[in-house]
Design an enzyme around this catalytic site. Sequence first.
Site, PDB file in Angstrom:
ATOM      1  N   GLY A  54       0.808  -1.217   0.000  1.00  0.00           N
ATOM      2  CA  GLY A  54       0.000   0.000   0.000  1.00  0.00           C
ATOM      3  C   GLY A  54       0.846   1.274   0.000  1.00  0.00           C
ATOM      4  O   GLY A  54       2.072   1.253   0.192  1.00  0.00           O
ATOM      5  N   HIS A  55       0.159   2.389  -0.169  1.00  0.00           N
ATOM      6  CA  HIS A  55       0.771   3.714  -0.259  1.00  0.00           C
ATOM      7  C   HIS A  55       1.551   4.073   0.998  1.00  0.00           C
ATOM      8  O   HIS A  55       1.113   3.771   2.102  1.00  0.00           O
ATOM      9  CB  HIS A  55      -0.311   4.768  -0.483  1.00  0.00           C
ATOM     10  CG  HIS A  55      -1.225   4.922   0.704  1.00  0.00           C
ATOM     11  ND1 HIS A  55      -0.962   5.809   1.714  1.00  0.00           N
ATOM     12  CD2 HIS A  55      -2.371   4.309   1.039  1.00  0.00           C
ATOM     13  CE1 HIS A  55      -1.922   5.741   2.617  1.00  0.00           C
ATOM     14  NE2 HIS A  55      -2.803   4.829   2.236  1.00  0.00           N
ATOM     15  N   ASP A  56       2.688   4.722   0.817  1.00  0.00           N
ATOM     16  CA  ASP A  56       3.485   5.296   1.907  1.00  0.00           C
ATOM     17  C   ASP A  56       4.093   4.256   2.835  1.00  0.00           C
ATOM     18  O   ASP A  56       4.627   4.610   3.894  1.00  0.00           O
ATOM     19  CB  ASP A  56       2.648   6.284   2.745  1.00  0.00           C
ATOM     20  CG  ASP A  56       2.258   7.507   1.931  1.00  0.00           C
ATOM     21  OD1 ASP A  56       3.153   8.289   1.584  1.00  0.00           O
ATOM     22  OD2 ASP A  56       1.069   7.676   1.619  1.00  0.00           O
TER      23      ASP A  56
END
Lengths: 314, 314, 314
Positions: free
Chosen positions: B221-223
């Site tokens: 997932g993001h970040d």
Amino acid sequence: MKFPQPVTVAWIADLINAEAIGDASMNAYGINEIHKVEDGDLCFVDHPKYYDKCLNSNATHIIINTKEVTVPAGKTLLVVAEPFEAYLTIVNHFRPFTAAVKSVSDTAVIGEGTVIMPNVFIGKDVKIGSNCVIHPNVSLLDYTEIGNNVVIQAGTVIGSDAFYYNTKKNRDVWYRRMQSCGNVLIEDDVEIGAGCTIDRGVTASTRIGAGTKIDNMVHIGHDTNVGKNCLFAAQVGIAGATTIEDGVVLWGQVGVSKTLTIGANAVVYAQSGVPASLEGGKVYFGSPAEDAQVKKKELVWVKRIPELWKKVME
Amino acid sequence: MKFPQPVTVAWIADLINAEAIGDASMNAYGINEIHKVEDGDLCFVDHPKYYDKCLNSNATHIIINTKEVTVPAGKTLLVVAEPFEAYLTIVNHFRPFTAAVKSVSDTAVIGEGTVIMPNVFIGKDVKIGSNCVIHPNVSLLDYTEIGNNVVIQAGTVIGSDAFYYNTKKNRDVWYRRMQSCGNVLIEDDVEIGAGCTIDRGVTASTRIGAGTKIDNMVHIGHDTNVGKNCLFAAQVGIAGATTIEDGVVLWGQVGVSKTLTIGANAVVYAQSGVPASLEGGKVYFGSPAEDAQVKKKELVWVKRIPELWKKVME
Amino acid sequence: MKFPQPVTVAWIADLINAEAIGDASMNAYGINEIHKVEDGDLCFVDHPKYYDKCLNSNATHIIINTKEVTVPAGKTLLVVAEPFEAYLTIVNHFRPFTAAVKSVSDTAVIGEGTVIMPNVFIGKDVKIGSNCVIHPNVSLLDYTEIGNNVVIQAGTVIGSDAFYYNTKKNRDVWYRRMQSCGNVLIEDDVEIGAGCTIDRGVTASTRIGAGTKIDNMVHIGHDTNVGKNCLFAAQVGIAGATTIEDGVVLWGQVGVSKTLTIGANAVVYAQSGVPASLEGGKVYFGSPAEDAQVKKKELVWVKRIPELWKKVME
């Protein structure tokens, strides 16, 4: 699937080499599975267990492998030795698989403001609304219909064939594909992540309701009906012919079995497995999934077994 | 995201139609989420619950929907009715989505000895180091940065948008995408399997540390910040903004929830679910994951319930 | 992997800079892993723990990092400091990675009636039989062999590299890839869903037996041997070097660990995890998987803990 124009029962009988019983001048408007079939449609049945169900369904014309049944008034029988083969013959006639020669079919319709990124495949009769973004390496297979403001992230496949087989273990090849002639319908404001797969309906549509957002690597089976404003986290898998009502939230890696219903606004926690229908408006956890509070208490009870053992031993 | 060059608060106020409170001649250097924001950056907040947190974060300039707050010395407010919309306006200004017209962008930089196989998409400002192999049908989306000696197997997507939405259930469309302006950073000697997806950061970077090896169909997932020399087996899923320290091993189908930390050299057995942070250097199993030895003993205790029942009944 | 033509041990010794012990005029016919190696082949070993196993395997020529072993009659040793590097040198010589310049290699052989849809990649020496359909955005990597009447849905990757590493934690990069020189063999009448990944064998073949049907997003690891007429539902993951006998059914999201055997006609329910071999002809459930009836009873017993507690407290 509806036919492009109605045909007579006599015409169908000729195509599939069937004996027609009843009024062969009647029109047939399409062919569908028993739970999707409408008045005027064909349906097929080859197992005595389902004869009655099919004869009393909405189907007007029944492709069947016996004459020893009572035909309801106003219906016709099309008698053949192998109804499944007859189904394939009809589907191949009206929706033959055709080899695409271009990445974007000439019969595809693409709305204003829609961006198609490189390496995308768009098949026959695909319709895409306005202001959509279709990211690189996406495959939109034949007959897919997409609304407005839809985003599909890279590598996703929409409209792959249903995983749906006719099984006979006395054949050399046990499983023969029931060829899909349905499609996928994606409504407005839907967003679909990267690496997802959504199978087309066998004879009808797989639907993703307006405003629903789907994370990466989510699989959705054939004929599944997803409501509006649902949220599916990554790696969720939903089997075929399932109903997910509006506002349902499924967290990561949840698995949902086939033909069941998850009620509106239900929430299912990560990695849960859903083997049977769930009431809406509640929170679930576990494999098999149950009320999340009940499940959490159960996890605590399990931790107390050694203490219980000790008490009993004393 | 940092801006290509600093702009004044007055300029931003004009862009987003805000009332500036404080010294509007100050510079703004970028815009970031509250947990990523640095001195000189903008940040936005629209919920009273988070006003204080945002005002006291590293952000120098706060886009907010009220004047009724105490502004810390040296900071400015940019007051608008809808801070989320203001965020989107700024991101769209500095990182507008642009339709690619070629499979490999003219602004991409590709190092010596790197092989790009057919049907690969390489977006705007992508940087790839030397001696990499990018296999067929891979999508490397805008702003992705890749080090040296990196291998990416076929069909993988790097840099898809974050699954991150602004939720308001009184709107017709409940979920509105928080547009991603971050990217993915892949360090030297990383190898990524086939059919993986790695989302870009919302405003910062998703990072895969040097030497980490990732099997097929892994979602990140993001970040999320993955350390060096980690090993993720097939079908692992890691949610957003998670920290995986160096040397962590996740076996097949493990799921990891968002914003938590897995400590260095932890090992998590197959199919486990990680809902909360885990200490490094230990071995875990189960969903929810716990110490593997404890979990194995628990499985044995569960088997003893019938015996316990019998003892109690006697 | 067999060599295109036999070479002498002396020739190999020269290539990898080894000291040959034994009859260096003997022929070497190929190089394989210890469990796949055949009479006349090379094999390598670098850990004293496995010296005896390798010396007494079917291998005729052993690449090894010691002279202090007893060489069985009729075998040769090739002594080098780093047998793993010697392995890589040999593989790179006979099966060098080559950058493809076209989407469909000139050395690929495609049978009559087979349809290749747009955006497909077909690598070096790939063989595809007749009447197959290869859907858009599929990657068929080097050396893949496919029988007749095979369907591969969109976005699937066949022949990605094995997730198989030489591990040394005293190096900067802990994991170094053991380069794959095997392939994938797909027999007649197999159908593979969308978004699947099947890794090639390390030195031999990953096999999918005739008539097997695989749903979307299924991962199959290197050197796994899948029998005939198996059925794998969506999101199943099977690790490397596993044997799945004929007629096995794995439901959705099942995970199967490496090197084990699942016996013929076994059925494993959804989300189960298989850590060890399972006998054929039975039904399994749970993570770890056990007899489904036993597991179901266990779930009932767990529900009775509070009642048991109450009884004990009374």
